[in-house]
Design a protein around this motif. Structure first.
Motif, PDB file in Angstrom:
ATOM      1  N   SER A 292       0.667  -0.933  -0.230  1.00 32.96           N
ATOM      2  CA  SER A 292       0.433  -0.229  -0.218  1.00 32.96           C
ATOM      3  C   SER A 292       0.548   1.552  -0.158  1.00 32.96           C
ATOM      4  O   SER A 292       0.835   1.454   1.153  1.00 32.96           O
ATOM      5  CB  SER A 292      -0.744   0.428   1.127  1.00 32.96           C
ATOM      6  N   LYS A 294       0.046   4.402  -0.630  1.00 36.47           N
ATOM      7  CA  LYS A 294      -0.178   5.311  -0.150  1.00 36.47           C
ATOM      8  C   LYS A 294      -0.060   5.160   0.976  1.00 36.47           C
ATOM      9  O   LYS A 294      -0.200   6.777   2.199  1.00 36.47           O
ATOM     10  CB  LYS A 294      -1.662   5.506  -0.293  1.00 36.47           C
ATOM     11  N   LYS A 295       0.296   4.223   2.638  1.00 39.56           N
ATOM     12  CA  LYS A 295       0.020   4.029   3.893  1.00 39.56           C
ATOM     13  C   LYS A 295       1.699   4.477   4.584  1.00 39.56           C
ATOM     14  O   LYS A 295       2.768   4.403   3.554  1.00 39.56           O
ATOM     15  CB  LYS A 295       0.072   3.359   4.243  1.00 39.56           C
ATOM     16  N   PHE A 388      -3.403  -5.112   4.398  1.00 33.81           N
ATOM     17  CA  PHE A 388      -2.325  -5.379   3.547  1.00 33.81           C
ATOM     18  C   PHE A 388      -2.777  -6.840   2.875  1.00 33.81           C
ATOM     19  O   PHE A 388      -1.412  -7.016   1.295  1.00 33.81           O
ATOM     20  CB  PHE A 388      -1.085  -5.156   4.766  1.00 33.81           C
ATOM     21  N   SER A 391      -4.684  -6.967   0.039  1.00 37.61           N
ATOM     22  CA  SER A 391      -4.050  -6.034  -1.005  1.00 37.61           C
ATOM     23  C   SER A 391      -3.275  -6.820  -1.754  1.00 37.61           C
ATOM     24  O   SER A 391      -3.283  -6.395  -2.929  1.00 37.61           O
ATOM     25  CB  SER A 391      -3.198  -4.440  -0.102  1.00 37.61           C
ATOM     26  N   ARG A 395      -3.847  -7.525  -5.711  1.00 37.84           N
ATOM     27  CA  ARG A 395      -2.871  -7.797  -6.865  1.00 37.84           C
ATOM     28  C   ARG A 395      -2.164  -9.028  -7.198  1.00 37.84           C
ATOM     29  O   ARG A 395      -1.202  -8.972  -8.007  1.00 37.84           O
ATOM     30  CB  ARG A 395      -1.632  -6.515  -5.990  1.00 37.84           C
ATOM     31  N   ASP A 414     -13.836  -5.206   0.611  1.00 40.77           N
ATOM     32  CA  ASP A 414     -13.018  -4.550   0.429  1.00 40.77           C
ATOM     33  C   ASP A 414     -13.387  -3.762   1.876  1.00 40.77           C
ATOM     34  O   ASP A 414     -12.039  -3.141   2.036  1.00 40.77           O
ATOM     35  CB  ASP A 414     -13.053  -3.148  -0.339  1.00 40.77           C
TER      36      ASP A 414
END
Length: 489
Positions: A292, A294-295, A388, A391, A395, A414
């Motif tokens: 992630s 953006k974390k 995570f 995610s 991916r 989600d």
């Protein structure tokens, strides 16, 4: 002397001024086609090497698409002064800009956020049975979304029973887990019912038999050249059952123990997610994890502190209402009817002494205020790794969302990726450090039924009857009836 181009313009002008193309007369499609054919044949005979300006542009649509019931376009003068009508070609709508797309997504997302919040609180205050129904629906939809990721090739491989087996194993697992919960919390009702007693007494064996039937059917459905795919599906289904259905089962048990053990962990996860975003965009600089991008570390730690503060104040509010802190003993209860119970000591203020720098002070505080530190810490530092994990899974399959169950938000999974593991933790923490274990009516009835013979059970009934008579709870008539039944036996 007129050149070929003038002849062409005269032909086109004559065609446009022809009654066949006038919108004031009835539409005559065959005449229209013949007129166009005549005009184009004359132009081709006059000069074959004439190049028209529109030849370099896109190809015009067919005649049928040019003619419509809409009023004609304004006329434009031609080179020789004649007035020609513009063709009614439908204009394509301009592509939606990136700003418009983001704006529409934001509006949709905001509307459905309020819809979900309203639906959740309506179910929460309507009673425990509605929350149980909501959790059941969430786990079924989440299971469907996760299994569907790897189930698409089954149609291409012509395997008919792949999806059927997935739903069969789901039904079997839910039967086992729901049965365990119902028997544990309502055994005083089930064990005295003539019809439900066999189901309750042999529940685990029935569940195992159902699972074995599905296992045998799976082995019997294996096909050559598809072994790898079928075993992958089998493993994928069981992974989804463990990560979703089993963990949701513990969330269900939290509801039976008291609404606070369901609502508070869920609220902490949501709060941590919100503050992680706020703190991240405010002073986030260092990337936390590659899954992630953006974390940030700053957002991660800032959300931890904010979640602890929120948990402290939210716990103070929830502890004031027995509807939240009492175990469920009536599935028909709601926020208006309320619940009554003996409070768990964790919600009762206890004296605590503080000796620091020569100061000796005693203050009263509910032990739950200390336990909330553990809940908030797990929700901030461990539960996000459930997100995570999700995610990384997305991916792996190169997808953005697990589904489209919630417009603007993606799939149910989600939104629930952190909630399942948080609910599992809340169950384990509660039964390890908070729950008070004492004999219940259901436990005693279960012990008497499973551990005593019929004669011994009647002796217990006679002894209880005599005790209740001495306490003034039953009359002498009832005691004599019990004694006579025992003697007759």
């Amino acid at each position: 002397m007129r050149g070929p181009r003038s002849s062409c313009w005269e032909i086109i002008t004559n065609l446009h001024s022809s009654p066949l193309l006038s919108f004031s007369t009835p539409f005559n499609f065959p005449s229209l086609i013949s007129s166009f054919s005549f005009g184009f044949s004359v132009m081709s005979k006059s000069r074959r090497n004439v190049r028209f300006p529109h030849r370099n542009s896109e190809r015009r649509p067919s005649v049928s698409s040019d003619v419509s019931d809409a009023p004609p376009e304004p006329s434009s003068p031609s080179k020789n002064g004649a007035v020609s009508k513009q063709s009614t070609i439908p204009e394509e709508k301009p592509a939606q800009s990136e700003y418009e797309k983001k704006k529409q997504t934001f509006i949709t997302r905001t509307i459905w956020t309020f819809v979900m919040i309203a639906g959740f609180f309506i179910a929460l205050f309507s009673g425990h049975i509605y929350i149980i129904g909501l959790v059941t629906a969430i786990q079924i939809v989440s299971f469907k979304e996760v299994v569907a990721i790897a189930n698409v090739p089954s149609k291409e491989k012509n395997l008919r029973f792949t999806k059927t087996l997935n739903w069969y194993f789901l039904a079997t697992t839910m039967y086992f887990l729901y049965g365990e919960s119902v028997i544990y919390y309502f055994k005083h009702i089930l064990l005295v019912d003539k019809v439900l007693l066999p189901l309750a007494a042999h529940h685990r064996f029935i569940s195992f038999s159902l699972y074995v039937m599905g296992f045998v059917f799976f082995v019997g459905s294996l096909q050559k050249r598809h072994y790898r795919f079928q075993f992958t599906q089998f493993a994928w289904t069981h992974m989804a059952l463990y990560l979703i259905i089993v963990q949701a089962h513990f969330v269900m048990n939290n509801i039976f123990e008291g609404m606070i053990w369901f609502f508070l962990p869920a609220a902490l996860v949501i709060t941590n997610d919100i503050f992680a975003y706020v703190c991240g965009i405010t002073f986030g600089r260092t990337q936390l994890i590659q899954l992630s991008p953006k974390k940030t570390v700053e957002g991660f730690l800032g959300a931890w502190i904010c979640t602890i503060i929120f948990g402290y104040f939210m716990t103070n509010v929830l502890m004031r209402y027995k509807y939240f802190i009492c175990p469920v003993n009536d599935l028909g209860a709601n926020v208006l009817t309320g619940l009554q119970c003996d409070l768990n000591p964790v919600f009762v203020p206890q004296p605590f002494s503080l000796e620091l720098f020569g100061l000796d002070k005693t203050f009263w505080v509910e032990p739950m205020q200390f336990h909330i530190l553990g809940f908030a810490t797990f929700a901030s530092l461990i539960a996000p790794f459930g997100g995570f994990f999700a995610s990384g899974l997305k991916r792996t399959f190169n997808i953005k969302d697990f589904g489209e169950s919630i417009p603007g938000h993606g799939g149910i999974t989600d939104r629930m990726d952190c909630q399942f593991i948080m609910g599992f933790f809340a169950f384990m923490y509660y039964h390890s450090f908070i729950a008070v274990y004492k004999a219940s009516v259901g436990d005693i009835i279960e012990t008497a039924i499973n551990g005593l013979s019929v004669d011994e059970q009647l002796e217990v009934v006679r002894g209880l009857g005599k005790y209740l008579y001495n306490q003034g709870a039953v009359s002498e008539t009832i005691l004599d009836c019990l004694a006579s039944e025992v003697k007759r036996r």
